[in-house]
Design a protein around this motif. Sequence first.
Motif, PDB file in Angstrom:
ATOM      1  N   SER A  33      97.031  -1.530  15.183  1.00  0.00           N
ATOM      2  CA  SER A  33      95.523  -1.196  15.000  1.00  0.00           C
ATOM      3  C   SER A  33      94.881  -2.597  14.940  1.00  0.00           C
ATOM      4  CB  SER A  33      95.467  -0.612  13.488  1.00  0.00           C
ATOM      5  OG  SER A  33      94.180  -0.528  13.297  1.00  0.00           O
ATOM      6  N   ASN A  34      93.678  -2.593  15.519  1.00  0.00           N
ATOM      7  CA  ASN A  34      92.897  -3.733  15.435  1.00  0.00           C
ATOM      8  C   ASN A  34      91.411  -3.241  14.629  1.00  0.00           C
ATOM      9  OD1 ASN A  34      93.978  -6.077  16.606  1.00  0.00           O
ATOM     10  ND2 ASN A  34      93.734  -5.231  18.655  1.00  0.00           N
ATOM     11  N   SER A  35      91.892  -2.792  13.530  1.00  0.00           N
ATOM     12  CA  SER A  35      90.600  -2.197  12.636  1.00  0.00           C
ATOM     13  C   SER A  35      89.744  -3.266  12.220  1.00  0.00           C
ATOM     14  CB  SER A  35      91.197  -1.775  11.586  1.00  0.00           C
ATOM     15  OG  SER A  35      90.157  -1.276  10.579  1.00  0.00           O
ATOM     16  N   ASN A  36      88.263  -3.026  12.357  1.00  0.00           N
ATOM     17  CA  ASN A  36      87.368  -4.171  12.241  1.00  0.00           C
ATOM     18  C   ASN A  36      86.569  -3.530  10.970  1.00  0.00           C
ATOM     19  OD1 ASN A  36      87.754  -5.855  14.009  1.00  0.00           O
ATOM     20  ND2 ASN A  36      86.516  -4.302  15.721  1.00  0.00           N
ATOM     21  N   ILE A  37      86.953  -2.721  10.031  1.00  0.00           N
ATOM     22  CA  ILE A  37      86.544  -2.128   8.918  1.00  0.00           C
ATOM     23  C   ILE A  37      86.020  -3.019   8.242  1.00  0.00           C
ATOM     24  CG2 ILE A  37      88.589  -1.377   7.746  1.00  0.00           C
ATOM     25  CD1 ILE A  37      87.231   1.106   6.831  1.00  0.00           C
ATOM     26  N   LEU A  38      86.819  -4.088   8.019  1.00  0.00           N
ATOM     27  CA  LEU A  38      86.142  -5.074   6.618  1.00  0.00           C
ATOM     28  C   LEU A  38      85.139  -6.043   7.345  1.00  0.00           C
ATOM     29  CD1 LEU A  38      86.403  -6.051   4.024  1.00  0.00           C
ATOM     30  CD2 LEU A  38      88.285  -7.383   4.765  1.00  0.00           C
ATOM     31  N   THR A  39      85.505  -6.424   8.483  1.00  0.00           N
ATOM     32  CA  THR A  39      84.240  -7.213   9.101  1.00  0.00           C
ATOM     33  C   THR A  39      82.897  -6.431   9.384  1.00  0.00           C
ATOM     34  OG1 THR A  39      86.169  -8.418  10.546  1.00  0.00           O
ATOM     35  CG2 THR A  39      83.942  -8.465  11.255  1.00  0.00           C
ATOM     36  N   ASP A  40      83.183  -4.959   9.618  1.00  0.00           N
ATOM     37  CA  ASP A  40      81.917  -4.212   9.997  1.00  0.00           C
ATOM     38  C   ASP A  40      81.248  -4.488   8.642  1.00  0.00           C
ATOM     39  OD1 ASP A  40      82.651  -3.916  12.417  1.00  0.00           O
ATOM     40  OD2 ASP A  40      83.547  -1.702  11.995  1.00  0.00           O
ATOM     41  N   TYR A  41      81.885  -4.110   7.417  1.00  0.00           N
ATOM     42  CA  TYR A  41      81.418  -4.056   6.102  1.00  0.00           C
ATOM     43  C   TYR A  41      80.687  -5.269   5.756  1.00  0.00           C
ATOM     44  CZ  TYR A  41      80.371  -2.919   1.311  1.00  0.00           C
ATOM     45  OH  TYR A  41      79.623  -2.648   0.096  1.00  0.00           O
ATOM     46  N   LEU A  42      81.251  -6.457   5.929  1.00  0.00           N
ATOM     47  CA  LEU A  42      80.747  -7.732   5.451  1.00  0.00           C
ATOM     48  C   LEU A  42      79.472  -8.043   6.716  1.00  0.00           C
ATOM     49  CD1 LEU A  42      84.041  -9.915   5.564  1.00  0.00           C
ATOM     50  CD2 LEU A  42      82.650  -9.405   3.764  1.00  0.00           C
ATOM     51  N   VAL A  43      79.638  -7.479   7.736  1.00  0.00           N
ATOM     52  CA  VAL A  43      78.299  -7.849   8.795  1.00  0.00           C
ATOM     53  C   VAL A  43      77.409  -7.020   8.329  1.00  0.00           C
ATOM     54  CG1 VAL A  43      77.378  -7.441  11.204  1.00  0.00           C
ATOM     55  CG2 VAL A  43      79.647  -8.354  10.857  1.00  0.00           C
ATOM     56  N   ASN A  44      77.497  -5.612   7.932  1.00  0.00           N
ATOM     57  CA  ASN A  44      76.339  -4.975   7.529  1.00  0.00           C
ATOM     58  C   ASN A  44      75.910  -4.850   6.024  1.00  0.00           C
ATOM     59  OD1 ASN A  44      76.537  -3.539   9.908  1.00  0.00           O
ATOM     60  ND2 ASN A  44      78.111  -2.092   9.282  1.00  0.00           N
ATOM     61  N   ASN A  45      76.469  -5.814   5.171  1.00  0.00           N
ATOM     62  CA  ASN A  45      75.986  -5.772   3.836  1.00  0.00           C
ATOM     63  C   ASN A  45      75.640  -7.377   3.253  1.00  0.00           C
ATOM     64  OD1 ASN A  45      76.461  -2.882   2.572  1.00  0.00           O
ATOM     65  ND2 ASN A  45      77.880  -3.220   4.012  1.00  0.00           N
ATOM     66  N   TYR A  46      76.326  -8.202   4.158  1.00  0.00           N
ATOM     67  CA  TYR A  46      76.151  -9.581   3.683  1.00  0.00           C
ATOM     68  C   TYR A  46      75.488 -10.310   4.792  1.00  0.00           C
ATOM     69  CZ  TYR A  46      79.235  -8.122  -0.404  1.00  0.00           C
ATOM     70  OH  TYR A  46      79.679  -7.717  -1.217  1.00  0.00           O
ATOM     71  N   GLU A  47      74.707 -10.046   5.615  1.00  0.00           N
ATOM     72  CA  GLU A  47      74.002 -10.863   6.528  1.00  0.00           C
ATOM     73  C   GLU A  47      74.853 -11.614   7.336  1.00  0.00           C
ATOM     74  OE1 GLU A  47      70.592 -12.573   4.932  1.00  0.00           O
ATOM     75  OE2 GLU A  47      70.414 -10.978   3.176  1.00  0.00           O
TER      76      GLU A  47
END
Length: 333
Positions: A33-47
Amino acid sequence: MRIDLSLNENVYGIPSNMLQNYRLADYDISKYSNSNILTDYLVNNYELKRESIIMGYGIEDILLRIFHLLLDNKDVLLLADVAWEHYYALSNKVDAKCCTYTMRLDEKHYHFDIDEIIAKAKEYAPKVIIINSPNNPTGNGMTYSQLEYILANCPESIILFDECYMGFEGELSYSKQQSLVNAYDNVIFLNSLSKFFALASLRVGFAVTSPHIVEIYERIKPRWEISPMDLAISKEVLMNQDYFFESAKKIRKTREWFICKVRENTLLKIYDSESNFVYIKYKFACDLGEVLYARGYKVKYGEDYLRITIGRQVDMENIYDIIFEFDERHCND
């Protein structure tokens, strides 16, 4: 049973109901798995910008790879004279030469000498400068305005700004990190979910830096590194950060109580801290550390210092009583 206050873990941990929906059976562990779930969250919520994020197996692993990328036996690493000893262990792996800047000390706290850091950078021409804020073990921090001044005056060095203890003073500054990365291409911010977010055993960390450093790092990064379940749990704790801010508030209250009591009633020199631990200088530090261990509390100590993680109020009261009793017996020595 001893209580371990030697590793600066968040003693309030994670409530069991926060992660009750996460089961290994829900993840197909037979597949990569190359999940981006944490990166996506950081991008969407912390600029944060996706191209500025390095996700890794804890700060230690990210640091080691960065050292291998940036340093060899002809390069200088500049760091504080009172610093996390593991920086030296990692630098030894690449045979870099370590030079130090002085962590200044006054009656109640340590502080960074910004002018000396810049002067030492001009003297030694370090490839990398490490600044740990809050610093382990002294507990003092550096402001972003101070960091920016260093960045502007040390353009030839990469500044590794290690913020693994961010959050205990009540703020997460990821968006401020991105702002400085946008302005300067010689800074790498290191972030951990092990301390404030109490995920020490998952070993999840990330760096925020310029895209060209990310591009270089990606060349040596494993294709698959952090499991999708670990990334999902990391996202969950970030989504529930109010709990951790409340825990940090308790830690700060206990920390200030403990500092005040030790400072007013013993001969130990205890210093102000911006993190979940305190640093103490004491000529009987080794003896006191052994007594604390015998009485049920494991702390970090050396020849003349102790570093104690702030535990729950009842444990810090017990530790204070042990320290007071010990110091009274030795005050005339």
